[in-house]
Each structure stands twice: as C-alpha cells, then as structure tokens.
Scaffold this motif. Structure first.
Motif, PDB file in Angstrom:
ATOM      1  N   GLY A 157      32.459 -38.919  70.256  1.00 43.97           N
ATOM      2  CA  GLY A 157      32.528 -39.507  68.919  1.00 43.97           C
ATOM      3  C   GLY A 157      33.926 -39.925  68.519  1.00 43.97           C
ATOM      4  N   GLU A 158      34.867 -39.915  69.455  1.00 41.51           N
ATOM      5  CA  GLU A 158      36.252 -40.294  69.157  1.00 41.51           C
ATOM      6  C   GLU A 158      36.439 -41.777  69.508  1.00 41.51           C
ATOM      7  OE1 GLU A 158      39.122 -37.403  70.704  1.00 41.51           O
ATOM      8  OE2 GLU A 158      37.432 -36.035  71.057  1.00 41.51           O
ATOM      9  N   LYS A 159      35.887 -42.631  68.660  1.00 44.17           N
ATOM     10  CA  LYS A 159      35.865 -44.054  68.958  1.00 44.17           C
ATOM     11  C   LYS A 159      37.257 -44.678  68.974  1.00 44.17           C
ATOM     12  CE  LYS A 159      31.172 -45.142  67.468  1.00 44.17           C
ATOM     13  NZ  LYS A 159      30.337 -46.033  66.630  1.00 44.17           N
ATOM     14  N   GLU A 160      38.155 -44.191  68.140  1.00 46.54           N
ATOM     15  CA  GLU A 160      39.503 -44.768  68.116  1.00 46.54           C
ATOM     16  C   GLU A 160      40.207 -44.553  69.451  1.00 46.54           C
ATOM     17  OE1 GLU A 160      41.741 -43.341  64.853  1.00 46.54           O
ATOM     18  OE2 GLU A 160      40.440 -44.250  63.322  1.00 46.54           O
ATOM     19  N   LYS A 161      40.058 -43.350  69.993  1.00 49.09           N
ATOM     20  CA  LYS A 161      40.670 -43.077  71.300  1.00 49.09           C
ATOM     21  C   LYS A 161      40.000 -43.911  72.395  1.00 49.09           C
ATOM     22  CE  LYS A 161      42.463 -38.386  70.664  1.00 49.09           C
ATOM     23  NZ  LYS A 161      42.457 -37.002  71.210  1.00 49.09           N
ATOM     24  N   ALA A 162      38.683 -44.029  72.293  1.00 49.33           N
ATOM     25  CA  ALA A 162      37.965 -44.834  73.286  1.00 49.33           C
ATOM     26  C   ALA A 162      38.433 -46.282  73.214  1.00 49.33           C
ATOM     27  CB  ALA A 162      36.460 -44.745  73.049  1.00 49.33           C
ATOM     28  N   ASP A 163      38.598 -46.791  71.977  1.00 54.87           N
ATOM     29  CA  ASP A 163      39.047 -48.172  71.803  1.00 54.87           C
ATOM     30  C   ASP A 163      40.459 -48.357  72.342  1.00 54.87           C
ATOM     31  OD1 ASP A 163      38.573 -50.888  70.392  1.00 54.87           O
ATOM     32  OD2 ASP A 163      40.532 -50.220  69.634  1.00 54.87           O
ATOM     33  N   LEU A 164      41.308 -47.362  72.137  1.00 54.43           N
ATOM     34  CA  LEU A 164      42.681 -47.445  72.641  1.00 54.43           C
ATOM     35  C   LEU A 164      42.692 -47.541  74.168  1.00 54.43           C
ATOM     36  CD1 LEU A 164      45.746 -47.322  72.230  1.00 54.43           C
ATOM     37  CD2 LEU A 164      45.557 -44.804  72.276  1.00 54.43           C
ATOM     38  N   CYS A 165      41.860 -46.748  74.806  1.00 54.48           N
ATOM     39  CA  CYS A 165      41.790 -46.785  76.281  1.00 54.48           C
ATOM     40  C   CYS A 165      41.396 -48.178  76.769  1.00 54.48           C
ATOM     41  CB  CYS A 165      40.785 -45.758  76.786  1.00 54.48           C
ATOM     42  SG  CYS A 165      41.272 -44.039  76.544  1.00 54.48           S
ATOM     43  N   LEU A 166      40.373 -48.739  76.159  1.00 56.59           N
ATOM     44  CA  LEU A 166      39.879 -50.046  76.594  1.00 56.59           C
ATOM     45  C   LEU A 166      40.885 -51.148  76.263  1.00 56.59           C
ATOM     46  CD1 LEU A 166      36.157 -49.657  75.458  1.00 56.59           C
ATOM     47  CD2 LEU A 166      37.054 -49.489  77.795  1.00 56.59           C
ATOM     48  N   TRP A 223      37.014 -55.793  79.348  1.00 52.96           N
ATOM     49  CA  TRP A 223      37.404 -54.672  78.485  1.00 52.96           C
ATOM     50  C   TRP A 223      37.181 -55.013  77.015  1.00 52.96           C
ATOM     51  CZ3 TRP A 223      37.077 -50.955  81.486  1.00 52.96           C
ATOM     52  CH2 TRP A 223      37.630 -50.955  82.768  1.00 52.96           C
ATOM     53  N   GLU A 224      37.373 -56.255  76.632  1.00 47.63           N
ATOM     54  CA  GLU A 224      37.088 -56.664  75.256  1.00 47.63           C
ATOM     55  C   GLU A 224      35.593 -56.539  74.957  1.00 47.63           C
ATOM     56  OE1 GLU A 224      39.010 -57.467  72.647  1.00 47.63           O
ATOM     57  OE2 GLU A 224      40.668 -56.776  73.930  1.00 47.63           O
ATOM     58  N   TYR A 225      34.791 -56.878  75.942  1.00 45.42           N
ATOM     59  CA  TYR A 225      33.342 -56.718  75.789  1.00 45.42           C
ATOM     60  C   TYR A 225      32.993 -55.244  75.564  1.00 45.42           C
ATOM     61  CZ  TYR A 225      28.543 -56.001  77.442  1.00 45.42           C
ATOM     62  OH  TYR A 225      27.240 -55.593  77.555  1.00 45.42           O
ATOM     63  N   ARG A 226      33.632 -54.364  76.336  1.00 45.18           N
ATOM     64  CA  ARG A 226      33.377 -52.932  76.176  1.00 45.18           C
ATOM     65  C   ARG A 226      33.817 -52.453  74.786  1.00 45.18           C
ATOM     66  NH1 ARG A 226      33.821 -49.844  80.960  1.00 45.18           N
ATOM     67  NH2 ARG A 226      33.976 -48.019  79.565  1.00 45.18           N
ATOM     68  N   ARG A 227      34.904 -53.011  74.289  1.00 40.87           N
ATOM     69  CA  ARG A 227      35.372 -52.620  72.948  1.00 40.87           C
ATOM     70  C   ARG A 227      34.344 -53.009  71.890  1.00 40.87           C
ATOM     71  NH1 ARG A 227      41.175 -54.747  71.580  1.00 40.87           N
ATOM     72  NH2 ARG A 227      40.848 -53.319  69.806  1.00 40.87           N
ATOM     73  N   ARG A 228      33.768 -54.198  72.044  1.00 40.02           N
ATOM     74  CA  ARG A 228      32.755 -54.632  71.068  1.00 40.02           C
ATOM     75  C   ARG A 228      31.520 -53.737  71.121  1.00 40.02           C
ATOM     76  NH1 ARG A 228      34.391 -59.708  73.052  1.00 40.02           N
ATOM     77  NH2 ARG A 228      32.487 -59.890  74.320  1.00 40.02           N
ATOM     78  N   LYS A 229      31.200 -53.258  72.318  1.00 36.06           N
ATOM     79  CA  LYS A 229      30.024 -52.394  72.468  1.00 36.06           C
ATOM     80  C   LYS A 229      30.217 -51.054  71.758  1.00 36.06           C
ATOM     81  CE  LYS A 229      26.889 -53.014  74.865  1.00 36.06           C
ATOM     82  NZ  LYS A 229      25.534 -53.545  74.574  1.00 36.06           N
ATOM     83  N   LEU A 230      31.482 -50.666  71.542  1.00 33.64           N
ATOM     84  CA  LEU A 230      31.739 -49.406  70.835  1.00 33.64           C
ATOM     85  C   LEU A 230      31.224 -49.445  69.402  1.00 33.64           C
ATOM     86  CD1 LEU A 230      35.404 -48.580  71.971  1.00 33.64           C
ATOM     87  CD2 LEU A 230      33.310 -47.386  72.654  1.00 33.64           C
ATOM     88  N   GLU A 231      31.184 -50.650  68.823  1.00 32.29           N
ATOM     89  CA  GLU A 231      30.794 -50.792  67.426  1.00 32.29           C
ATOM     90  C   GLU A 231      29.284 -50.766  67.249  1.00 32.29           C
ATOM     91  OE1 GLU A 231      33.102 -50.650  65.221  1.00 32.29           O
ATOM     92  OE2 GLU A 231      34.658 -50.672  66.776  1.00 32.29           O
ATOM     93  N   GLU A 232      28.567 -50.886  68.333  1.00 32.78           N
ATOM     94  CA  GLU A 232      27.096 -50.933  68.227  1.00 32.78           C
ATOM     95  C   GLU A 232      26.513 -49.537  68.060  1.00 32.78           C
ATOM     96  OE1 GLU A 232      25.635 -52.995  71.620  1.00 32.78           O
ATOM     97  OE2 GLU A 232      26.641 -54.884  71.121  1.00 32.78           O
TER      98      GLU A 232
END
Length: 526
Positions: A493-502, A517-526
């Motif tokens: 549930g640590e989306k900010e850290k996940a987004d930082l990695c990507l 990697w940008e695609y993966r970042r967008r998938k985090l918001e879903e």
C-alpha cells in the motif's frame, strides 16, 4: 670466238634443281601427341608434304608423276575406268617409286578434344597420352566385365543353366561386391578423364532394380527449388522405395545418406524410424549412430524427435527393470551433458531433457539436480538451466499438484522446499545482481509457495541506496531489485514509494524502457 658450252645452257645449270623426296631431313623428335601423329602422317605421305609446303611445281617430273599416281590410286573409283594397259603402267610406276600406297588419314586439329580442365589433349606429351589411353582402355575393359555381370545376373534371376557345366547361374555377394568396385572405378576414371560425375546409386548394383522417381515441379513455378544434384538423385530413389513401402537394410543406408545431406528432412526421419521397427534394429545401435549425427548438427530438431521416438519404443521393455532404467538414464545424462557443454542453451536438448525426466521418472535424481546446479555455477546467467531447475523442483509429482500452472500457487509444495529455493536463488543473485534469470526464478518460487513478495523486501532493498535523494547519493546495483520493490511497495500500500521506484527506472536506470515504466506508473492509480 668463245668456245661453245658443251654442257648445254648455262642458265639451266645455274637453275635450282627440282625438290627430291630423298633430300628430306629426318624430323625432330615429337614432343606432343599431335606432333607425333603429324610426323606419322608425313612419313607415309612425303610427297604430299612437299606439295603442301612448297607447291606442286617444286617436285621433280618423276615425283610429280608419283604424286599424281597416288592421288589416282587413292581414288579407286577413277582407277577402274583406266584400260588394263594403263593400270599396269600405273602400278609399275608406283612400284618403282617405292612409296606407300595407302596413306594414314590426315589429322584434324579438332580430333583430340579437351580434357576436364579444358586442356587440348593434342598438347599432351607422349607419356601423358599413353597414360590417358591406358585409362580409356581400362574403362572399356571394366565396362565389358560389367556387361557380363548383368548378363549373368539376368540368367541367375531366370534360373538359366550353364550350357557347359549344366549348373544354374548364381550371383554371390562377392560377385556383387566386385561389380560395385568395378562401377566405382569406372566412375572415378570418367571423372578424372572427362569431369563426369555419376550417381553413387547407379554405381551400386544393389540399386539396379529401382527406378528413381524425380521431383515434379509444376510448370512455370514461381519458386522452384534448385536441389543439389546428388541430393536430388538420392531423393529420387527415396521416393521410389517409399512408394512401395520397402523396409530393407539398403533403405536404412539410403536414409542415412540423405540425412547426412539434409538433416532437417523430417519425412526421411519418420521413414527411418519405420524401417527400424520393421527390421527390429537394436536401439543401442541406432543411438550410437544418432549421437554422432547430433554432435554434427546441434540445432537440428528432428534428431531429438527421433531420439524421443526411440525412447518411447524402447521403454516398455525396460520399465520393470530398475537397473536397466538407471543405466539408460546414466547414458543419456552423459550424452546430454556433452551436448550442452557445446551449446548450453540449446532448447531442443533442454526440451528432450524434460521429456526424459518425465519418461524415466528422474524427478528425485540427485545427478539431475546436481548437474543443473553445476551449470548455473559455471554460468549464473544460463536461463535455460534456471528453467530446468524450476521444472525439476515444481514439476515433481511427489511434491506438486498435477497440471499446476507455473505461475500459480501450489499448496502441495513443502515449505522447506520453498525455503531452500529462496535461499539458493538469493545466493546466486548476490553473485550477479543485474542478472534477470534468478530474479524471475525468485518471483516464481514465491508464487508457488503462496508467499507475498514482501517476504523478500529486506533482501531487495539491500541492492538500493538513497533512492530519490540525488543522483550523487543514489545507487542501484540491480534494476530488477528496483522493479521487484515497486511490486513490494504496491502490495504494502506504499504507492508513493512504488511510484518512485518506477519513475527512477524510467528517468535514469532503465531509460530504454521509459515508456513501459510510465505505463506501470499509470497502473498504480487503478
């Protein structure tokens, strides 16, 4: 008043005497067969040589008469129209002239031809030409002997009796062997003299009864295949024997020849397997031959399919004998090891190896697992070896669910197996952190064990330092660890850290796949 010249006209005395045939000097020694034949011709036609070189007027009256008489005699149609008296006078004059009445045919410049290298045979030395003629004579001799063999074979076929002995003609293996040798010798001589190549099956009396079936290409074919001559001829014989479903030793040898020419011809492999079954050929003999072919053609798929068919055929006779199974497994393991040393990622070999594990039940074989570990130790990036290890560990029916998918939790897998594989994989990752194979393997192990990716969070974070704290401080020893951390943080549930990695993967550490990697970042918001 000057005295008269009793010797006649002084001009006549000063005039050059007419050419006499007897004045000819002996010719130089011939250096070539052309020179030799011309010398032979001129020695039989000395007057004709003078006429050709100096003209008819250069002859003395007597030689001129001899020349004309010879021309008349050599045209017999004209002699018969002379009166008997004239004929007697003609023969008398020729007898007194003492010249050959029958001259050799006049040589022609094109009568010799050229050898296979384009050299004019007329330019051969006498020694070379003697050897050439000797070989031609040998061909004629062998051809005559071959004709006798064919005649006697036909007599043997019809059980004809020898008129002298009263015994039926027979053809022995020695006769066939001798005929094969004759044809091969003739083929070699014809190739040497004329550059003519011959079909090896034409040179083998064993194949005389087979009429080859040629390849039929449709008229005006856009992509007609240009086969090599020897391959096309061999295939003609193959079509003929396959058409009548012949399964004999000679057909087995034919398939071996064609496989040597084109090891990817799957039809030939299937036909060879049928012949093996029909002749009940020992599997060990076929495997020995197949091993040699396999080492010559590492990337060939048909070889390994044929080997699998052999195992399917051979296994029922061994399945109740554990010692025989163990011996077979050891032999196959040794050969596969030899092959994989030459080509460590040959997927045909790895595919056959998986088949062998299933067929012989080698799931718990210590040698099999140890062999894979050795290959990974030699090359930790060998993804084929990693894949085979996963197959061995998680495909074992004793500790896995049948038909369980590779990326599916399997509750039947013991926890200690999962622990062992996680520990083993982490050890290999530490040797080469940027190697993707063990990271993928680690993900698969966690899925099989039903464990969250967060269970290896501390391990993955050990490869990352000061992420997002400035490029001078930031260190990433493995982009695969950063990728895994993105999933770990997302799971936690640590989306900010996940987004930082990507984001850092796309911005700095794996720019070539920035869009991914940008695609993966967008998938985090879903």
């Amino acid at each position: 008043m000057p005295a008269k010249n009793k010797g006649g006209n002084s001009k006549a005395k000063e005039a050059e005497p007419k050419q006499q045939v007897s004045a000819e000097q002996p010719p130089k020694e011939a250096q070539t067969i052309r020179e030799f034949v011309w010398q032979q011709y001129w020695s039989a036609n000395p007057i004709h040589k003078i006429v050709e070189e100096q003209g008819l007027d250069s002859l003395s009256p007597a030689d001129k008469q001899t020349y004309l008489n010879l021309e008349l005699v050599r045209n017999t149609d004209k002699v018969k129209y002379l009166s008997k008296k004239s004929q007697r006078e003609l023969w008398k004059q020729l007898s007194e002239a003492n010249v050959p009445l029958r001259g050799a045919p006049r040589p022609r410049d094109d009568q010799w031809g050229r050898d296979k290298k384009g050299r004019d045979i007329g330019d051969y030395t006498l020694e070379e030409y003697a050897v050439y003629e000797q070989k031609k004579s040998r061909i004629s001799e062998l051809d005559l002997e071959s004709t006798f063999f064919k005649r006697n074979r036909d007599r043997a076929h019809w059980e004809t009796k020898n008129a002298t002995t009263g015994e039926v003609y027979i053809i022995t293996e020695d006769d066939v062997r001798a005929e094969r040798g004759r044809r091969q010798e003739m083929a070699a001589l014809r190739s040497e003299l004329y550059g003519v190549t011959s079909n090896p099956y034409v040179n083998d009396p064993e194949w005389d009864d087979v009429v080859p079936i040629p390849q039929e290409e449709p008229e005006g074919a856009i992509a007609a295949i240009s086969y090599a001559e020897d391959y096309a001829e061999a295939m003609g014989y193959l079509r003929a024997v396959m058409a009548v479903k012949e399964h004999t030793p000679r057909c087995l040898r034919l398939t071996e020849h064609i496989i040597d020419l084109n090891p990817a011809h799957y039809t030939v492999w299937l036909y060879r397997f049928d012949i093996m079954k029909a002749l009940n050929i020992p599997i060990a003999d076929e495997i020995e031959w197949l091993n040699e072919v396999s080492l010559e053609h590492l990337k060939n798929y048909q070889i390994w399919h044929h080997r699998q068919l052999l195992m399917d055929l051979h296994y029922p006779a061994l399945q109740s004998d554990e010692d025989a199974i163990a011996a077979l497994a050891a032999d196959e393991h040794g050969f596969l090891t030899e092959i994989l040393e030459k080509d460590t990622k040959n997927y045909h070999v790895w595919g056959y190896r998986q088949y062998l594990v299933r067929k012989l039940g080698l799931w718990d074989s210590a040698d099999e697992l140890r062999s894979v570990e050795l290959m990974i130790s030699k090359d930790v990036r060998n993804n084929s070896a990693w894949s085979h290890r996963f197959f061995l560990v998680f495909g074992n029916p004793k500790q896995s669910t049948p038909d369980s998918l590779s990326m599916e939790h399997d509750p039947k897998v013991p926890a200690d197996i999962i622990d062992r594989e996680v520990s083993y994989t982490q050890e290999k990752i530490s040797l080469a952190p940027q190697n993707q194979s063990p990271w993928n393997y680690l993900r698969g192990v966690l899925v099989k064990g039903g464990r969250p990716v967060g269970s290896v969070r501390e391990f993955a974070e050990s490869f990352i330092t000061s992420l997002g704290e400035g490029e001078d401080k930031e260190q990433v020893r493995s982009t695969h660890a950063l990728d895994l951390l993105a999933d770990i943080y997302k799971e936690a549930g640590e989306k900010e850290k996940a987004d930082l990695c990507l984001r850092r993967l796309g911005e700095r550490w794996d720019r070539i796949r920035e869009a991914y990697w940008e695609y993966r970042r967008r998938k985090l918001e879903e």
